[in-house]
Write an enzyme that holds these catalytic residues in place. Structure first.
Site, PDB file in Angstrom:
ATOM      1  N   TYR A  28      22.864  -2.966  38.595  1.00  0.00           N
ATOM      2  CA  TYR A  28      22.296  -1.656  38.244  1.00  0.00           C
ATOM      3  C   TYR A  28      21.608  -1.747  36.884  1.00  0.00           C
ATOM      4  CZ  TYR A  28      22.366   3.460  38.764  1.00  0.00           C
ATOM      5  OH  TYR A  28      22.023   4.782  38.920  1.00  0.00           O
ATOM      6  N   ALA A  59      28.185  -0.022  41.132  1.00  0.00           N
ATOM      7  CA  ALA A  59      29.621  -0.244  40.924  1.00  0.00           C
ATOM      8  C   ALA A  59      30.463   0.373  42.040  1.00  0.00           C
ATOM      9  CB  ALA A  59      30.037   0.332  39.575  1.00  0.00           C
ATOM     10  N   VAL A  85      27.131   2.918  32.587  1.00  0.00           N
ATOM     11  CA  VAL A  85      26.838   3.481  31.261  1.00  0.00           C
ATOM     12  C   VAL A  85      26.954   5.001  31.344  1.00  0.00           C
ATOM     13  CG1 VAL A  85      25.152   3.655  29.395  1.00  0.00           C
ATOM     14  CG2 VAL A  85      25.246   1.573  30.792  1.00  0.00           C
ATOM     15  N   HIS A  91      29.845  12.075  36.253  1.00  0.00           N
ATOM     16  CA  HIS A  91      29.675  11.008  37.236  1.00  0.00           C
ATOM     17  C   HIS A  91      30.318   9.695  36.754  1.00  0.00           C
ATOM     18  CE1 HIS A  91      27.608   8.919  40.499  1.00  0.00           C
ATOM     19  NE2 HIS A  91      27.144   8.037  39.645  1.00  0.00           N
TER      20      HIS A  91
END
Ligand SMILES: Nc1c(NC[C@H](O)[C@H](O)[C@H](O)CO)[nH]c(=O)[nH]c1=O
Ligand SMILES: CC(=O)[C@@H](O)COP(=O)(O)O
Length: 165
Positions: A28, A59, A85, A91
């Site tokens: 990602y 993930a 991150v 989320h």
């Protein structure tokens, strides 16, 4: 204490044939995840390991991919890599918690040798500090941890009994 203060550990010894290792990466954040994978592959090359790298979207997909791979057989060890991150919403908390829990569930249920390289960070700077080619590289740490688990699996091979938990 943070990663920056963590002690330098010697890589574990591994007797027996070179391990076959599957790396599951969620690229990602491609540079960050690639930095950890490179760190891990360098460690594995030093052992003469046979390696294969597969991708998942993010993930969230790591635990199911890991379970599929463990069930399929054919590998002595598994490495999962990703980076989450923190954004503006909650989320982050859900993805981090469930991805970590999912990998831990596979680890405990299957006793597979798994190295965990999922960064859960508040900034991309924190991610870079943990994926650069230096002694704080979390790919190296995950690979060394997985090698230790393979060594343990080989030590205990054939010693399990029906009554053991
Ligand atoms: N926000 C991040 C994600 N999000 C994507 C999810 O993991 C998943 O792929 C999507 O919801 C589709 O099922 N993934 C990361 O690896 N890192 C992030 O920061
Ligand atoms: C994992 C995250 O927090 C992030 O990528 C999602 O961002 P947001 O919460 O701003 O939608």
């Amino acid at each position: 204490m943070s990663t920056a203060d963590s002690p330098l550990r010697a890589p574990p010894e591994l007797d027996g044939p070179p391990p076959r290792v599957l790396v599951i990466q969620a690229p990602y954040y491609a540079d960050v995840v690639g930095g950890m994978v490179d760190g891990a592959l360098a460690v594995l090359a030093g052992l003469g390991a046979e390696t294969e790298v597969v991708d998942v979207a993010g993930a969230f997909e790591l635990p199911a991919a890991l379970r599929m791979a463990v069930r399929a057989g054919g590998h002595d060890g598994f490495l999962v890599f990703g980076c989450v991150v923190k954004g503006e919403t909650d989320h982050y908390d859900h993805i981090c918690r469930e991805a970590c829990r999912g990998v831990m569930d596979v680890s405990i249920e299957t006793c597979a040798a798994i190295g965990f390289g999922l960064l859960t960070v508040h900034s991309i700077q924190q991610a870079i500090a943990r994926s650069s080619p230096d002694r704080h590289n979390k790919g190296v740490e995950a690979a060394n941890a997985m090698i230790g688990q393979i060594a343990l699996a080989r030590k205990f091979a054939g010693t399990f009994t029906e009554t053991a938990a």
